[in-house]
Design a protein around this motif. Structure first.
Motif, mmCIF file in Angstrom:
data_model
loop_
_atom_site.group_PDB
_atom_site.id
_atom_site.type_symbol
_atom_site.label_atom_id
_atom_site.label_comp_id
_atom_site.label_asym_id
_atom_site.label_seq_id
_atom_site.Cartn_x
_atom_site.Cartn_y
_atom_site.Cartn_z
ATOM 1 N N GLU A 16 0.949 -1.077 -0.047
ATOM 2 C CA GLU A 16 0.124 0.032 0.006
ATOM 3 C C GLU A 16 0.748 1.350 0.056
ATOM 4 O OE1 GLU A 16 -2.576 1.929 3.517
ATOM 5 O OE2 GLU A 16 -3.386 0.063 2.667
ATOM 6 N N ALA A 17 1.936 1.169 0.792
ATOM 7 C CA ALA A 17 2.812 2.384 0.937
ATOM 8 C C ALA A 17 3.489 2.672 -0.231
ATOM 9 C CB ALA A 17 3.573 2.248 2.241
ATOM 10 N N LEU A 18 3.981 1.697 -1.038
ATOM 11 C CA LEU A 18 4.751 1.686 -2.164
ATOM 12 C C LEU A 18 3.859 1.742 -3.617
ATOM 13 C CD1 LEU A 18 7.692 -0.753 -1.285
ATOM 14 C CD2 LEU A 18 7.829 1.747 -1.683
ATOM 15 N N ARG A 19 2.767 1.543 -3.327
ATOM 16 C CA ARG A 19 1.571 1.536 -4.366
ATOM 17 C C ARG A 19 2.188 0.503 -5.477
ATOM 18 N NH1 ARG A 19 0.970 5.889 -1.837
ATOM 19 N NH2 ARG A 19 -0.800 7.172 -1.656
ATOM 20 N N MET A 20 2.394 -0.721 -5.039
ATOM 21 C CA MET A 20 2.740 -1.934 -5.799
ATOM 22 C C MET A 20 2.005 -3.011 -5.473
ATOM 23 S SD MET A 20 6.757 -2.847 -4.908
ATOM 24 C CE MET A 20 7.241 -1.563 -5.592
ATOM 25 N N HIS A 32 16.810 -8.625 -2.332
ATOM 26 C CA HIS A 32 17.242 -7.794 -1.284
ATOM 27 C C HIS A 32 17.615 -6.332 -1.644
ATOM 28 C CE1 HIS A 32 18.403 -11.528 0.859
ATOM 29 N NE2 HIS A 32 18.813 -12.147 -0.302
ATOM 30 N N LYS A 33 16.533 -5.933 -2.499
ATOM 31 C CA LYS A 33 16.478 -4.564 -3.000
ATOM 32 C C LYS A 33 15.992 -3.577 -1.688
ATOM 33 C CE LYS A 33 17.063 -5.146 -7.574
ATOM 34 N NZ LYS A 33 16.409 -5.075 -9.048
ATOM 35 N N LEU A 34 15.138 -4.318 -0.944
ATOM 36 C CA LEU A 34 14.379 -4.058 0.237
ATOM 37 C C LEU A 34 14.762 -4.608 1.370
ATOM 38 C CD1 LEU A 34 12.463 -1.700 1.099
ATOM 39 C CD2 LEU A 34 10.351 -3.302 0.406
ATOM 40 N N THR A 56 16.168 6.269 -2.632
ATOM 41 C CA THR A 56 17.072 5.605 -3.593
ATOM 42 C C THR A 56 16.500 5.752 -5.029
ATOM 43 O OG1 THR A 56 18.120 4.263 -1.805
ATOM 44 C CG2 THR A 56 18.467 3.592 -4.172
ATOM 45 N N GLN A 57 15.224 5.219 -5.082
ATOM 46 C CA GLN A 57 14.730 5.112 -6.273
ATOM 47 C C GLN A 57 14.528 6.329 -7.123
ATOM 48 O OE1 GLN A 57 14.274 2.254 -8.092
ATOM 49 N NE2 GLN A 57 15.562 1.503 -6.549
ATOM 50 N N ALA A 58 14.171 7.316 -6.101
ATOM 51 C CA ALA A 58 13.894 8.843 -6.612
ATOM 52 C C ALA A 58 14.975 9.447 -6.780
ATOM 53 C CB ALA A 58 12.888 9.487 -5.711
ATOM 54 N N LYS A 59 16.214 9.049 -6.310
ATOM 55 C CA LYS A 59 17.683 9.462 -6.441
ATOM 56 C C LYS A 59 17.613 10.974 -5.612
ATOM 57 C CE LYS A 59 19.034 7.123 -10.560
ATOM 58 N NZ LYS A 59 18.645 6.174 -10.125
ATOM 59 N N LEU A 60 16.916 11.070 -4.581
ATOM 60 C CA LEU A 60 16.828 11.979 -3.604
ATOM 61 C C LEU A 60 18.085 12.204 -2.577
ATOM 62 C CD1 LEU A 60 13.334 11.916 -2.436
ATOM 63 C CD2 LEU A 60 14.364 13.487 -4.466
#
Length: 60
Positions: A16-20, A32-34, A56-60
């Motif tokens: 739900e949080a990641l919308r996936m 092991h990416k999460l 990490t995914q948003a490169k922030l």
């Protein structure tokens, strides 16, 4: 960002949080990416790990 969730999320809450979907989440967990751990058959995902993954995914 994810203040409404407890410190440890279930797989359903993480989806739900990641919308996936569950399949995509389980792929991230198995690759092991999460960061997470299993307690028997149940995955527990730290809220901080979800926030870190988003950054990490948003490169922030």
């Amino acid at each position: 960002m994810l203040e409404q969730y407890d410190d440890l999320l279930t797989a359903e809450e993480a989806c739900e949080a990641l919308r996936m979907g569950k399949n995509a989440l389980y792929s991230l967990l198995n690759e092991h990416k999460l960061k997470a751990y299993r307690n028997g058959r149940v995955w527990r995902i730290p809220r901080q790990a979800v926030e870190e993954y988003i950054r990490t995914q948003a490169k922030l």
